[in-house]
Every structure is written in structure tokens, then in C-alpha cells.
Design an enzyme around this catalytic site. Structure first.
Site, PDB file in Angstrom:
ATOM      1  N   HIS A 142      54.160  53.903  22.275  1.00 41.63           N
ATOM      2  CA  HIS A 142      54.644  53.641  23.641  1.00 41.63           C
ATOM      3  C   HIS A 142      54.183  54.804  24.516  1.00 41.63           C
ATOM      4  O   HIS A 142      53.985  55.922  24.029  1.00 41.63           O
ATOM      5  CB  HIS A 142      56.172  53.608  23.555  1.00 41.63           C
ATOM      6  N   ASP A 162      59.700  58.538  17.299  1.00 41.40           N
ATOM      7  CA  ASP A 162      60.234  57.730  18.387  1.00 41.40           C
ATOM      8  C   ASP A 162      60.999  56.579  17.733  1.00 41.40           C
ATOM      9  O   ASP A 162      60.399  55.620  17.252  1.00 41.40           O
ATOM     10  CB  ASP A 162      59.079  57.221  19.254  1.00 41.40           C
ATOM     11  N   GLN A 203      62.975  51.748  18.952  1.00 39.26           N
ATOM     12  CA  GLN A 203      63.002  50.354  18.501  1.00 39.26           C
ATOM     13  C   GLN A 203      63.543  50.215  17.081  1.00 39.26           C
ATOM     14  O   GLN A 203      63.686  49.112  16.577  1.00 39.26           O
ATOM     15  CB  GLN A 203      61.586  49.758  18.561  1.00 39.26           C
ATOM     16  N   LYS A 260      69.175  50.354  23.860  1.00 38.58           N
ATOM     17  CA  LYS A 260      68.542  49.386  22.962  1.00 38.58           C
ATOM     18  C   LYS A 260      69.420  49.124  21.730  1.00 38.58           C
ATOM     19  O   LYS A 260      69.100  48.316  20.885  1.00 38.58           O
ATOM     20  CB  LYS A 260      67.163  49.893  22.534  1.00 38.58           C
ATOM     21  N   CYS A 296      54.408  49.019  28.278  1.00 33.99           N
ATOM     22  CA  CYS A 296      54.238  50.473  28.269  1.00 33.99           C
ATOM     23  C   CYS A 296      53.423  50.918  27.070  1.00 33.99           C
ATOM     24  O   CYS A 296      53.669  51.968  26.484  1.00 33.99           O
ATOM     25  CB  CYS A 296      55.582  51.198  28.297  1.00 33.99           C
TER      26      CYS A 296
END
Lengths: 416, 147
Positions: free
Chosen positions: A133, A210, A213, A236, A374
Site C-alpha cells: 500500500h 503493515d 488488513q 478496519k 492506494c
């Protein structure tokens, strides 16, 4: 990996009950029942989260870490209780390793500016993957400009999986930092983060994950993973926007200079010399998002109540069913077909721009994300300007897939 | 919100078979337009003869609305002088953004874009080509962005 989590309850996953927990799902959009398939962009919040925020704001709000009065102490207890809740959720070894930030983006920027910038030298290398991302690309590009470090990119294959051998070859004694997504937002690929970290550590690099997600779909144990830094967002994970977490190993965090200066991050201030507060406060300047932290803690209670493995199994069934049904629609091409995938179905339809597809689905009450997600380099790699992306959360069911399929047939009708 | 107001037959036809699609070589002017939100990208080429837009072409990739709008635009402005094109731009802009704006007869086929107004997320798709044309008509070559 899930050692810190209770095993999923044996009873069958009751999606109807889950749906009833999310008031927004009763919304109608353009006269159709909402089919919300955009949880990878932002999930919805269950009543328990909304209630926790309201309770806090109604009964406990004041500034934290400051007052001797009752409300300030209640607010501090709520905020620090939330930190402990986060610690348990990701199995950090100490609350000193849990830094509250605005979200994943801020967490990665904090590492880039406070860990990487002071320590990188010209010619040092930062290694990321080709499916990142923008939030795990741009902060590193900025730090490269500031330090003379070099950004390297490990390739992916046509299924959207990391080329692991190529990644290993790119690791070198110059590699100081590896930045990698746990789950790709644009493709749904689950990356073998544990193996990535082991190899990076063997090369002497520090790894920033990261996890935006991943946390809604995979039990995350930062110690088992061996992550040095792990960032994720509340919104999220069925929590509020504007709150997120940066986990960092205490040893690394302790050596990092403060990122932002201000209140809460100091012990003493004079015009001659300021001394900084202890972890985690040293990296949290200013009044934090207290109700956000409270909401995030409630979201973690909610998710663990359902059982994250039970949620993941439910989503996996939906993903498989949706994948099979979409492939039956002429002209659909899936973007991202990794063997290990979570929750995300990115696709294009021949002859129809994703933006038109998104508008027509919206007119049928179906919310999907369309665009580059993104992740422009991912779009470039697959040779598409954009994709449509349906993503699943704990509350989705077969009716959402049916609405998606009906909507896509409507698209074919319009563009016939 | 009516889907058939947005995707009228004329729009779909111009999307499928865009008119004046392609490049114009030098000494034609050109400008690049970009909508970073959806990745739409188009280049507008204009060959001026004095004040007249003697030829106009475009190329690029975009959604149906942006492609059809560009195609309709090239048909509408070809052969017109700058002042007329400026007035047309204002009319189209009003049609796309002002509540209750009714298409004037002078708009011709461009009136087919009136349905876009009901889809606020799509207005920029329809205006991209017009901003790009404006840039091409300005001094030198330029890049415009909707964001």
C-alpha cells in the site's frame, strides 16, 4: 501463531446474530438493502463499540495522565485499560510496546522518522515488496531522500504472491529495514511474514509489518511472528477511525528519539533542557484519541467474542463462494489469485471501467471499492488502471454475494 | 437516481465508439488530463487556425463517462472559435454542477450528459476532458488534474 487466543467456539457461526449487532446494516441504499462489501477500506462498528464510546463520553471523559480529579482518573483508567487490551490482542510482552497512533499510516511514518531516519546512512537499503500500500512505500521514499538510503522492491508473481527466492536474493548486509504487508489490501494475498522476518533477521535487518488488513482476519501474535514493528488501524477491525496501534519491540522503541514534541511526552521542561517521559508516553505527544482507544478495546472484545478464527473461516467460505460465482460471469478477471488469500476479491470486467461498475453496483445497494486501492504499483504490474474490489467482514453472508452477482449482471445488461 | 439517466444510449455509443479518437502531430497543441481518483487519463490535441479549433482529437483510457464526454466534446467544439468553445464550456459546467440547470438547445448532443449531475462522484469524470481542452488552449502544453 494463535497461542494467545482462545480457540474458536465449537458452535456454528451465527451470521444472522452478527449482522444484528451492526445497526448500519439495516440501511437501505437507493431503495435496496445495503450489501456492504468494502470492509477492507473501512469496516462497520458493532453496537458494543458504539455503546462503549458513548458510555465513555457520557460518564468518564476528561484529559488523561493529568488531573487528580475523579474523571481524569476514570479517563486514564479507560485509556490505559485499552492499551492493556491491545497488548493482549497482539500478545505484546508489555504495554510499553503499545503506542497509540492515528492509524497504520501514522505508525509506519513514526518508524520511518524516529527509527529509520536517525540511523540510516547513505547506501543503506530499505526492502519492501511490490504489493505494498502507498502507506508502506511513501514513508520509506521520504526517508531515503532524507538519508541517502536506497529503496529496493521484492517482486511478486502473476498470482500476486511474493517471489520469495527473489526476496532472499535482495536481502544483503546493506538491508537495514524490511517493510512488508501481512495481507495485501489490493490483492488479498497473505504473505509468509514469519519466514520473511526470519530471513530478514538473519541478514541483520529490522522488520516493519503493515498489519492493517491482517488483524481483522488472522490471529496476530507479534512475539510468535518475531515482528520488530507491527502497525494496524482500529477502523478496519470494527473500531473507530483515527485510532491505531504501533507495536514495537521495547528495546528498539527505547532507543528511538521522540517523534513529535509536546505535552504528555515529557517529564520536565525548562527552556534549557527537557527530559522525556518513559515508554509508551514518550512517543505519544499531545492529548490522545481517548474515546478511540476505548472503542478499539471494545472492538477487540467483540472480535475475540466471535473468535477470530471463526470469523476467518466464515470469510474464507464467502471468499470461495464469491470467487466461484464471479468466475461464472463472462468477462470477469480476478486480479490476485494467491493460494493464501484473505477476504479480498479484486476483479475487472472486460469492456467496463471499474468506475462505471462501481456506480452501477452502488445503484443496486452494493458497496465495493473501485480504483487503485492506494496501490498504484500493483495496478501497473497487472496492467490495469483500476480494479473493483469486494471485501468481506464478519457480518457478510450469502445475500451479499447474491446482491453482488445480481449487480454485476446489471452491469452487463447496461454495457451489454 | 436513475441509472438510465447516466448511461444513456448516446453515452454508451460514444464510449464504445469514441469519435475523433487518436493523436494530432505537431504543430497541434496538447494537454494531459488526469483523474488520480480513478486512474482516468486522457490527452487532448487541438490544431488551431487563428481563433478556430480546426481539428480536435483525444486519446487515453477512462470510464464510460469520461470517454463519452471527451468524444462528445470533440464533436461539439471542432470548427468552432475559442470564444464559442469558452461559452460552451461554461454551459456544460453549469449543466453538470448546478441544480436545476436545463440543457440549452445550443448544447446539442452534450445535453446527454445532464444525468451525470445526479451522480456527484462522477461529475469529475465528465469535466476532465473540458479542463484538459482548456489547458491545451492555454499557453504551451500542460497537465491538469481533477484533484
Amino acid at each position: 501463531m494463535a497461542a494467545n487466543l482462545k480457540t474458536a467456539p465449537a458452535r456454528p457461526y451465527d451470521v444472522a446474530r452478527v449482522r444484528a449487532d451492526f445497526p448500519i446494516l439495516a440501511t437501505t441504499v437507493h431503495g435496496h438493502p445495503l450489501a456492504y462489501l468494502d470492509s477492507a477500506a473501512s469496516s462497520q462498528r458493532p453496537r458494543a463499540v458504539l455503546q462503549a464510546i458513548e458510555d465513555y463520553e457520557t460518564h468518564s471523559h476528561a484529559n488523561v495522565h493529568r488531573g487528580v480529579h475523579a474523571l481524569s482518573q476514570a479517563a486514564t483508567a479507560a485509556f490505559e485499560g485499552a492499551r492493556e487490551r491491545v497488548r493482549r490482542f497482539i500478545n505484546a510482552s508489555s504495554v510499553r510496546e503499545v503506542i497509540f497512533v492515528r492509524g497504520t499510516t501514522e505508525g509506519i511514518n513514526l518508524v520511518a522518522q524516529s527509527y529509520a531516519r536517525p540511523s540510516l546512512r547513505p547506501g543503506d537499503e530499505i526492502l519492501i515488496s511490490a504489493l505494498e500500500h502507498h502507506a508502506n512505500i511513501v514513508p520509506w521514499q521520504m526517508v531515503c531522500e532524507q538519508t541517502g538510503a536506497v529503496l529496493k522492491v521484492a517482486p511478486i508473481n502473476r498470482r500476486g504472491e511474493l517471489e520469495f527466492e527473489a526476496y532472499l536474493k535482495l536481502l544483503s548486509p546493506r538491508t537495514r529495514i524490511v517493510g512488508v504487508a501481512h495481507v495485501s489490501n489490493a490483492l488479498g494475498t497473505i504473505l509468509p511474514v514469519q519466514r520473511i522476518i526470519e530471513a530478514a533477521h538473519a541478514a541483520g535487518a529490522v522488520v516493519v509489518v503493515d498489519g492493517a488488513q491482517a488483524v481483522p482476519h488472522i490471529p496476530v501474535d507479534v512475539q510468535a511472528l518475531g515482528a520488530d514493528f507491527y502497525a494496524f488501524s482500529g477502523h478496519k477491525l470494527y473500531g473507530p477511525t483515527g485510532i491505531g496501534v504501533l507495536y514495537g519491540r521495547e528495546q528498539l522503541l527505547r532507543a528511538m528519539p521522540p517523534w513529535q514534541g509536546g505535552g504528555d511526552m515529557i517529564l520536565t521542561v525548562s527552556f534549557e533542557k527537557t527530559t522525556y517521559n518513559e515508554l509508551p508516553y514518550r512517543l505519544e505527544a499531545g492529548t490522545p484519541n481517548i474515546s478511540g482507544a476505548v472503542g478499539l478495546a471494545a472492538a477487540m472484545d467483540y472480535v475475540e467474542g466471535l473468535g477470530i478464527e471463526a470469523i476467518a473461516a466464515h470469510e474464507h467460505r464467502l471468499l470461495q463462494q464469491a470467487t466461484a460465482e464471479l468466475l461464472r460471469i463472462p468477462g470477469i478477471e480476478l486480479i490476485g489469485t494467491a493460494a493464501a488469500k484473505a477476504s479480498v476479491l479484486s476483479f475487472t470486467m472486460k469492456g467496463v471501467h471499474p468506475h462505471d461498475l462501481g456506480t452501477i453496483l452502488d445503484s443496486q445497494g452494493v458497496a465495493v471499492r473501485t480504483g487503485h486501492h492506494c496501490a498504484m504499483p500493483v495496478m501497473t504490474f497487472f496492467g490495469v488502471p483500476a480494479t473493483a474490489r469486494a471485501s468481506f467482514g464478519c457480518y457478510n453472508d450469502e445475500s451479499d454475494i447474491a446482491a453482488l452477482v445480481r449487480g454485476l449482471n446489471k452491469v452487463r445488461e447496461v454495457f451489454g | 437516481m436513475q441509472l438510465q439517466d447516466l448511461y444513456r444510449d448516446l453515452i454508451l455509443d460514444h464510449n464504445r465508439h469514441p469519435r475523433n479518437f487518436g493523436r494530432l502531430g505537431a504543430p497541434a497543441r496538447q494537454a494531459l488530463g488526469h483523474n488520480p481518483l480513478c486512474g482516468d487519463q486522457l490527452t487532448v490535441f487541438v490544431r488551431l487556425e487563428g481563433e478556430k479549433l480546426a481539428d480536435v482529437r483525444f486519446e487515453g483510457s477512462g470510464c464510460a463517462i469520461s470517454t463519452a464526454s471527451a468524444s462528445l466534446m470533440t464533436e461539439a467544439v471542432k470548427g468552432k472559435d475559442r470564444a464559442t468553445v469558452g461559452a460552451l464550456y461554461d454551459q456544460v459546467h453549469a449543466l453538470l454542477t448546478e441544480d436545476g440547470a436545463q440543457p440549452d438547445a445550443s448544447l446539442g448532443k452534450l445535453a446527454a450528459l445532464s444525468g451525470v449531475r445526479e451522480f456527484p462522484a462522477r461529475v469529475k469524470c465528465a469535466t476532465l476532458c473540458w479542463h484538459t481542452l482548456n489547458a491545451a488552449l492555454g499557453e504551451g502544453s500542460a497537465t491538469v488534474s481533477t484533484e
